[in-house]
Scaffold this active site. Sequence first.
Site, PDB file in Angstrom:
ATOM      1  N   HIS A   1      -7.192  10.958   6.231  1.00 53.60           N
ATOM      2  CA  HIS A   1      -8.578  10.649   6.588  1.00 53.60           C
ATOM      3  C   HIS A   1      -9.302  11.965   6.861  1.00 53.60           C
ATOM      4  O   HIS A   1      -9.196  12.518   7.938  1.00 53.60           O
ATOM      5  CB  HIS A   1      -8.643   9.708   7.793  1.00 53.60           C
ATOM      6  CG  HIS A   1      -8.138   8.335   7.476  1.00 53.60           C
ATOM      7  ND1 HIS A   1      -8.972   7.327   7.055  1.00 53.60           N
ATOM      8  CD2 HIS A   1      -6.896   7.812   7.467  1.00 53.60           C
ATOM      9  CE1 HIS A   1      -8.249   6.242   6.820  1.00 53.60           C
ATOM     10  NE2 HIS A   1      -6.991   6.507   7.061  1.00 53.60           N
TER      11      HIS A   1
ATOM     12  N   ASP B   1      -3.482   7.497  -2.983  1.00 49.19           N
ATOM     13  CA  ASP B   1      -3.359   6.358  -2.065  1.00 49.19           C
ATOM     14  C   ASP B   1      -3.820   5.143  -2.858  1.00 49.19           C
ATOM     15  O   ASP B   1      -4.962   5.110  -3.337  1.00 49.19           O
ATOM     16  CB  ASP B   1      -4.271   6.659  -0.858  1.00 49.19           C
ATOM     17  CG  ASP B   1      -4.252   5.584   0.221  1.00 49.19           C
ATOM     18  OD1 ASP B   1      -3.482   4.622   0.102  1.00 49.19           O
ATOM     19  OD2 ASP B   1      -5.031   5.745   1.189  1.00 49.19           O
TER      20      ASP B   1
ATOM     21  N   GLU C   1     -11.080   1.217  -0.817  1.00 56.44           N
ATOM     22  CA  GLU C   1     -10.171   0.100  -0.613  1.00 56.44           C
ATOM     23  C   GLU C   1     -10.833  -1.129  -0.025  1.00 56.44           C
ATOM     24  O   GLU C   1     -10.822  -1.327   1.179  1.00 56.44           O
ATOM     25  CB  GLU C   1      -8.968   0.525   0.234  1.00 56.44           C
ATOM     26  CG  GLU C   1      -9.269   1.294   1.507  1.00 56.44           C
ATOM     27  CD  GLU C   1      -7.988   1.811   2.171  1.00 56.44           C
ATOM     28  OE1 GLU C   1      -7.017   1.048   2.268  1.00 56.44           O
ATOM     29  OE2 GLU C   1      -7.966   2.983   2.584  1.00 56.44           O
TER      30      GLU C   1
ATOM     31  N   GLU D   1      -6.849  -0.940  -3.971  1.00 51.72           N
ATOM     32  CA  GLU D   1      -7.214   0.450  -3.627  1.00 51.72           C
ATOM     33  C   GLU D   1      -6.928   1.403  -4.778  1.00 51.72           C
ATOM     34  O   GLU D   1      -5.896   1.308  -5.433  1.00 51.72           O
ATOM     35  CB  GLU D   1      -6.414   0.901  -2.388  1.00 51.72           C
ATOM     36  CG  GLU D   1      -6.726   2.337  -1.953  1.00 51.72           C
ATOM     37  CD  GLU D   1      -6.046   2.732  -0.645  1.00 51.72           C
ATOM     38  OE1 GLU D   1      -5.028   2.105  -0.288  1.00 51.72           O
ATOM     39  OE2 GLU D   1      -6.542   3.678  -0.003  1.00 51.72           O
TER      40      GLU D   1
ATOM     41  N   ASP E   1       0.870  -1.178   0.000  1.00 49.85           N
ATOM     42  CA  ASP E   1       0.000   0.000   0.000  1.00 49.85           C
ATOM     43  C   ASP E   1       0.906   1.227   0.000  1.00 49.85           C
ATOM     44  O   ASP E   1       1.777   1.367   0.867  1.00 49.85           O
ATOM     45  CB  ASP E   1      -0.881  -0.040   1.258  1.00 49.85           C
ATOM     46  CG  ASP E   1      -2.000   0.993   1.226  1.00 49.85           C
ATOM     47  OD1 ASP E   1      -1.839   2.036   0.561  1.00 49.85           O
ATOM     48  OD2 ASP E   1      -3.018   0.762   1.907  1.00 49.85           O
TER      49      ASP E   1
ATOM     50  N   HIS F   1     -11.810   6.319   2.490  1.00 55.25           N
ATOM     51  CA  HIS F   1     -11.818   7.580   3.233  1.00 55.25           C
ATOM     52  C   HIS F   1     -11.678   8.772   2.308  1.00 55.25           C
ATOM     53  O   HIS F   1     -11.030   8.675   1.263  1.00 55.25           O
ATOM     54  CB  HIS F   1     -10.653   7.576   4.237  1.00 55.25           C
ATOM     55  CG  HIS F   1      -9.360   7.077   3.632  1.00 55.25           C
ATOM     56  ND1 HIS F   1      -8.423   7.913   3.111  1.00 55.25           N
ATOM     57  CD2 HIS F   1      -8.893   5.813   3.407  1.00 55.25           C
ATOM     58  CE1 HIS F   1      -7.418   7.196   2.625  1.00 55.25           C
ATOM     59  NE2 HIS F   1      -7.675   5.910   2.777  1.00 55.25           N
TER      60      HIS F   1
HETATM   61 MN    MN Z   1      -3.684   2.854   1.133  1.00 54.00          MN
HETATM   62 MN    MN Z   2      -6.341   4.352   2.040  1.00 54.56          MN
END
Ligand code: MN
Ligand code: MN
Length: 296
Positions: free
Chosen positions: A161, A93, A186, A280, A82, A153
């Site tokens: 977030h 992200d 995700e 994600e 990630d 998020h």
């Molecule tokens: Mn991530």
């Molecule tokens: Mn994330």
Amino acid sequence: MGREEYVRAGGIASAAREAVRGMDLAGRTALEVCEGVEADIRRRGAECAFPVNVSINEVAAHYTAEPGDTLVIGESDTVKVDLGAHIGGYIADTAVTVNMDPDHEHIVRAAEEALEEAMSVVRAGAKTRDIGRAIHDVIKRHSCKPIANLTGHSLGQYTIHAGKSIPNTWALRSSSLGAGEAYACEPFVTTSSGLGYVQDGETRNIFALVSKKRTKDGAANEMLDHIWERFNMLPFARRWLDRWEPGEAARLLDTLVKSRAVHAYAVLVEAAGQRVAQAEHTFIAEDGGATVTTRA
Ligand code: MN
Ligand code: MN
């Protein structure tokens, strides 16, 4: 505002993710993977939005390598990588699961297909609980379970977030996606034997500033200033505090965690010890659809 940066960060994160997808990770250390991917993100012209997470098997998320970490990836492991890139605080992200165990290929496929399904239904005004239901439906069709207490998020500048969540299952709490807002989606998937929840593990090796309140320790305060200047409120790893010798970095960081100036994130482990897969993307919600910034 920030749209161009979101898109550029997305292109870089996407390229870094695709480079990992094709890698044979067996026999490599988590440290090698973390440092390699982080260097790749920087080489492509972005900053790291958080330490690269290399979470193996039943560890769903939040493991990053310690300085000198000797953890080696096994030849039949299921590895979530990630990664985050940012330009001026505008974050991409994204994650990929590199799976080397044929018996767990189905959880990886479920996560990827659930993410694709979600990307086809997101748009400004969409209800987050409906996105969660769409994700859960795909995962059910693969006879797998979503992780109910991990969510996507909303993103803000220097904020991973930003307040809204995108669940991986239908949820009582719901909100609507805002036009022009950036989100990460995700899906996390486990096997039918999993409980579908994660709980905190022992290890804590990802940190983030929560307040700039001073401690009584001058050296710790210097570290606090350094963290703010270098990472803002974004997460960081002990590896990144390379201005200090590792033992001293650990001691000062511990002081900051105890004084609650810095939060230490626990690794998240599937409650029945089952393996977890993740996929994600980051997207910007628009009228009638979305721009998926991390689409290769
Ligand atoms: Mn991530
Ligand atoms: Mn994330």
